[in-house]
Motif scaffolding. Structure first.
Motif, PDB file in Angstrom:
ATOM      1  N   SER A  21       7.578   5.123 -11.969  1.00 41.94           N
ATOM      2  CA  SER A  21       8.947   4.149 -11.429  1.00 41.94           C
ATOM      3  C   SER A  21       8.276   3.214 -11.236  1.00 41.94           C
ATOM      4  N   ASP A  22       8.956   2.044 -10.889  1.00 43.35           N
ATOM      5  CA  ASP A  22       7.938   0.572 -11.057  1.00 43.35           C
ATOM      6  C   ASP A  22       7.568   0.906  -9.354  1.00 43.35           C
ATOM      7  N   MET A  23       6.606  -0.207  -9.521  1.00 46.22           N
ATOM      8  CA  MET A  23       6.001  -0.544  -7.786  1.00 46.22           C
ATOM      9  C   MET A  23       6.960  -1.668  -7.403  1.00 46.22           C
ATOM     10  N   ALA A  24       7.643  -1.057  -6.171  1.00 45.56           N
ATOM     11  CA  ALA A  24       8.004  -2.637  -4.967  1.00 45.56           C
ATOM     12  C   ALA A  24       7.393  -3.694  -5.449  1.00 45.56           C
ATOM     13  N   THR A  50      -0.693   0.119  -1.888  1.00 40.54           N
ATOM     14  CA  THR A  50       0.530   0.545  -2.756  1.00 40.54           C
ATOM     15  C   THR A  50       0.396   0.832  -4.298  1.00 40.54           C
ATOM     16  N   ILE A  51      -0.514   0.088  -5.005  1.00 44.53           N
ATOM     17  CA  ILE A  51      -1.121  -0.336  -6.206  1.00 44.53           C
ATOM     18  C   ILE A  51      -2.189   0.718  -7.092  1.00 44.53           C
ATOM     19  N   ARG A  52      -2.973   1.184  -5.406  1.00 42.88           N
ATOM     20  CA  ARG A  52      -3.650   2.494  -6.322  1.00 42.88           C
ATOM     21  C   ARG A  52      -3.404   3.857  -6.015  1.00 42.88           C
ATOM     22  N   THR A  53      -2.020   3.845  -5.377  1.00 44.28           N
ATOM     23  CA  THR A  53      -1.135   5.199  -5.652  1.00 44.28           C
ATOM     24  C   THR A  53      -0.750   5.097  -6.968  1.00 44.28           C
ATOM     25  N   ALA A  54       0.199   4.084  -7.126  1.00 39.52           N
ATOM     26  CA  ALA A  54       0.731   4.132  -8.536  1.00 39.52           C
ATOM     27  C   ALA A  54       0.303   4.086  -9.421  1.00 39.52           C
ATOM     28  N   HIS A  55      -1.113   3.711  -9.804  1.00 38.10           N
ATOM     29  CA  HIS A  55      -2.081   3.948 -11.098  1.00 38.10           C
ATOM     30  C   HIS A  55      -2.320   5.096 -11.331  1.00 38.10           C
ATOM     31  N   ASN A  56      -2.987   5.443 -10.157  1.00 32.53           N
ATOM     32  CA  ASN A  56      -3.419   7.383  -9.980  1.00 32.53           C
ATOM     33  C   ASN A  56      -2.287   8.466 -10.125  1.00 32.53           C
ATOM     34  N   ALA A  57      -0.724   8.254  -9.822  1.00 30.74           N
ATOM     35  CA  ALA A  57       0.150   8.630 -10.316  1.00 30.74           C
ATOM     36  C   ALA A  57       0.875   8.567 -12.041  1.00 30.74           C
TER      37      ALA A  57
END
Length: 70
Positions: A21-24, A50-57
């Motif tokens: 999903s796109d990041m907020a 938040t960016i780190r979490t999305a990147h790792n996912a």
């Protein structure tokens, strides 16, 4: 699109990774003064987490799909 796997000597179909999903929207904005306030700095730290979490996912999903080495 099929590709050749030399080690196996046969064509394999490529796999598609699970959707990410796109990041907020980011919460930080440009500092009001010459130095950021603690609240402004904290927003940057939150956005970075938040960016780190999305990147790792995303990386995990690409590894699961076999598109990146584990």
């Amino acid at each position: 699109m099929p590709y050749l796997v030399p080690a196996e000597g046969k064509a394999r179909e490529g796999k598609q990774a699970v959707a990410q999903s796109d990041m907020a929207a980011l919460t930080a904005a440009a500092a009001a003064g010459s130095n950021p306030t603690k609240a402004e700095f904290d927003k940057v730290v939150t956005d970075l987490a938040t960016i780190r979490t999305a990147h790792n996912a995303l990386l995990a999903k690409l590894r699961t799909a076999g598109l990146l080495a584990p």
